[in-house]
Scaffold this active site. Sequence first.
Site, PDB file in Angstrom:
ATOM      1  N   LYS A 274       0.651  -0.950  -0.030  1.00  0.00           N
ATOM      2  CA  LYS A 274      -0.129  -0.136  -0.134  1.00  0.00           C
ATOM      3  C   LYS A 274       0.645   0.959   0.189  1.00  0.00           C
ATOM      4  O   LYS A 274       0.384   2.295  -0.398  1.00  0.00           O
ATOM      5  CB  LYS A 274      -0.905   0.347   1.062  1.00  0.00           C
ATOM      6  CG  LYS A 274      -0.261   0.452   2.766  1.00  0.00           C
ATOM      7  CD  LYS A 274      -1.515  -0.018   3.744  1.00  0.00           C
ATOM      8  CE  LYS A 274      -0.922   0.018   4.435  1.00  0.00           C
ATOM      9  NZ  LYS A 274      -0.124   1.036   5.209  1.00  0.00           N
ATOM     10  N   THR A 275       1.893   1.138   0.721  1.00  0.00           N
ATOM     11  CA  THR A 275       2.695   2.229   0.800  1.00  0.00           C
ATOM     12  C   THR A 275       3.792   2.711  -0.864  1.00  0.00           C
ATOM     13  O   THR A 275       3.562   3.797  -1.383  1.00  0.00           O
ATOM     14  CB  THR A 275       3.990   2.605   1.571  1.00  0.00           C
ATOM     15  OG1 THR A 275       3.555   1.471   2.930  1.00  0.00           O
ATOM     16  CG2 THR A 275       4.600   3.213   1.829  1.00  0.00           C
TER      17      THR A 275
ATOM     18  N   ASP B  24      -3.508   6.872   4.625  1.00  0.00           N
ATOM     19  CA  ASP B  24      -3.319   5.859   4.991  1.00  0.00           C
ATOM     20  C   ASP B  24      -4.055   5.752   6.463  1.00  0.00           C
ATOM     21  O   ASP B  24      -3.877   5.877   7.378  1.00  0.00           O
ATOM     22  CB  ASP B  24      -1.517   5.786   5.256  1.00  0.00           C
ATOM     23  CG  ASP B  24      -0.946   4.589   5.167  1.00  0.00           C
ATOM     24  OD1 ASP B  24      -2.263   3.311   4.474  1.00  0.00           O
ATOM     25  OD2 ASP B  24       0.127   4.495   5.659  1.00  0.00           O
ATOM     26  N   GLU B  25      -3.953   4.176   6.644  1.00  0.00           N
ATOM     27  CA  GLU B  25      -4.639   3.692   7.800  1.00  0.00           C
ATOM     28  C   GLU B  25      -5.862   4.636   7.484  1.00  0.00           C
ATOM     29  O   GLU B  25      -6.503   3.983   9.203  1.00  0.00           O
ATOM     30  CB  GLU B  25      -3.505   3.501   8.543  1.00  0.00           C
ATOM     31  CG  GLU B  25      -1.972   3.421   8.598  1.00  0.00           C
ATOM     32  CD  GLU B  25      -1.984   1.164   8.955  1.00  0.00           C
ATOM     33  OE1 GLU B  25      -2.794   0.686   8.640  1.00  0.00           O
ATOM     34  OE2 GLU B  25      -1.089   0.675   8.365  1.00  0.00           O
TER      35      GLU B  25
ATOM     36  N   GLN C  56      -7.615  -5.097  10.047  1.00  0.00           N
ATOM     37  CA  GLN C  56      -6.568  -5.462  10.578  1.00  0.00           C
ATOM     38  C   GLN C  56      -6.794  -3.660  11.404  1.00  0.00           C
ATOM     39  O   GLN C  56      -6.106  -3.485  12.673  1.00  0.00           O
ATOM     40  CB  GLN C  56      -5.323  -4.479   9.703  1.00  0.00           C
ATOM     41  CG  GLN C  56      -4.784  -5.242   8.999  1.00  0.00           C
ATOM     42  CD  GLN C  56      -3.127  -5.451   8.521  1.00  0.00           C
ATOM     43  OE1 GLN C  56      -2.445  -5.046   9.018  1.00  0.00           O
ATOM     44  NE2 GLN C  56      -2.800  -5.127   7.530  1.00  0.00           N
TER      45      GLN C  56
ATOM     46  N   ARG D 257       2.141 -11.136  10.108  1.00  0.00           N
ATOM     47  CA  ARG D 257       3.308 -10.272  10.288  1.00  0.00           C
ATOM     48  C   ARG D 257       4.659 -11.539   9.384  1.00  0.00           C
ATOM     49  O   ARG D 257       5.840 -10.984   9.593  1.00  0.00           O
ATOM     50  CB  ARG D 257       3.915 -10.316  11.638  1.00  0.00           C
ATOM     51  CG  ARG D 257       2.892  -9.350  12.500  1.00  0.00           C
ATOM     52  CD  ARG D 257       2.307  -8.085  11.865  1.00  0.00           C
ATOM     53  NE  ARG D 257       1.051  -8.141  10.944  1.00  0.00           N
ATOM     54  CZ  ARG D 257       0.816  -7.253   9.980  1.00  0.00           C
ATOM     55  NH1 ARG D 257       2.029  -6.124   9.748  1.00  0.00           N
ATOM     56  NH2 ARG D 257      -0.202  -7.730   9.752  1.00  0.00           N
TER      57      ARG D 257
END
Length: 671
Positions: A28-29, A214-215, A245, A603
């Site tokens: 996504k970044t 973002d997020e 998330q 993770r």
Amino acid sequence: MKLNPAQNEAVHYISGPCLVLAGAGSGKTRVIVNKIGYLIQTCGYKARHIAAVTFTNKAAREMKERVSQSIGRKEARGLWISTFHTLGLEIIKREHKALGLKPGFSLFDDQDSMALLKELTEKELQEDKDLLRALATAISNWKGGLIIPDRARKIAKGEQEQLFALLYQRYAQHMKAYNALDFDDLILLPTLLLQFNEEVRKRWQKRIQYLLVDEYQDTNTSQYELVKLLVGERARFTVVGDDDQSIYSWRGAKPQNLVLLGKDFPELKLIKLEQNYRSSQRILHAANILIANNPHVYDKSLFSELPYGEPLRILNAANEEQEAERVVAEIIRHKFMGKTNFGDYAILYRGNHQSRLLERALMTNRIPYRLSGGTSFFARAEIKDIMAYLRLVVNPDDDNAFLRVVNLPKRGIGPATLEKLGNFANSKHISMFEAIFDAGLQQHLAPGAIESLFKFGRFIVDTGEIAERGEGVDAIKQLIRNINYEDYLYESSPSAKAAEMRMKNISELYRWVTEMLAGDDLDEPMTLPEVVTRLTLRDMMERNNEDEAGDQVQLMTLHASKGLEFPYVFIVGMEEGLLPHQSSIDEDNIEEERRLAYVGITRAQQELFFVVCRERRQFGETIQSQVSRFVDELPQDDLHWDNRKPEKKTEQERMQTGKANIANLRAMFKK
């Protein structure tokens, strides 16, 4: 790295509102960074008209760095990349008049706010820590929900909530009198201002012509409103988020903001990023199966082109002592077999209390580790002292800072003197610092006390004048020298070594301040007041976010692990009552706990271990543990239970294992 088709679509869609549903590890970044480049280099947007907001300073710094590497520092100049709170602070600074604030307002961190609440509620709450924490949470939630004190008093139900609403009003009145803001005000005030002041709203909509968030699943009510007000009817924005998330409901985050977006912006374009670049197929298969048990408005299923990978292992332990020993023994064995580094391993847990025995086992075996959530740089007493001096120099009306340093190092200004000074200042409606210079003070204090206070006041004024002349570096240097802070550290520290370490921290702070005053390629030079405000905000944002460790095993909560990745992950305490947590079971909030387990699983890049205890001590008694329902929800064919008899190895497999062990032993003795 080439963009995949979904990433490519997300980068190039700019004609309307866009929601990018980005699964864990789906790049996504990269999408945000490429989209910023596309807007500037192809679509004719000026960098200064683009803003990108996220939730941590670390994420903002990384994004800023990646954009500069991608399009060059020159093209990126003027681009606004920050946290929500830093953006809010910028709006407040530029619009302080419209908000009725004096320009030199103070920022209170959570410790400052708690100290004030404790003082204001002495009669009602009698310094009861649990009630004070509950009050602080209630105030934060009210502010996050855009509820001002008057409204809180109208809607409060029950005796405790009504009392809290009254105390919220009292707290707000004092903060106004101190010309101070807390962390939640940095979103609340700009949001209310943009809501009710059309002129200001239009000014900021002109300033921010394209917004990236973002997020997004971590936004609360006020942050969502702020986004809506900034983008206006043109609705040129991209938000990136993952409802699977969303693990911060206790902090006011509302994953349903993703759904609201579709209702508020019917033209919303939905793009899903489902290709994961982080984890083996087996890990993703398990994560998908688990999270499918939660209801979804938007369905997505992660996939990977990486190999299927190792089975997910479940280690059994008799109790929590053996749990820690098993994890450490497994790390030692695994590291030896695979020639890996300690930094490749992470141990994740639901609650901080679970780390104690793990730390002891790691220390006993001389394994280097880093515990996330230790004392942050800004929480150290020496840093808070110097920061309080700097806050007072740039804003003498900051009573909190004044009270921290007026008698530090000792100047013979005791609590009785300060109480009289405080009462006098309140009666005149002025700050305690201003009261020092008021002629009327002589009727309340002895000449000796007045002389000590006046001497301190003059010193702060003189230091402020040096800073105002643009000599910020000299002002700080003289301040630290003139208060004899080094001598004070050697007198008050338990050892000379401790004093030396504390002085090193002061030097580090001095280096930061001087760099910010000077500016660099990315940031303009700042004035001392701007530096102090920025550092106070950084402290509030990064309590536990110190620099990354070297070759050390990482210990952290599942919440703290979000956004990170590790080759090998251990999730300890996979039991009912721990994960899912008992309070969530009682409140019927299993969905968020399942998302937390999903975050932990995703993770892991290569291998994943779960640890289950047969019994565990809780509140002084030993209780029988039950395996977490989340283990039962995983695809059982992908699990390997260590206590179940393995299938017999072939002669060839046994020989290969033996050869690998001998090769590793030889390599070890060569070192």
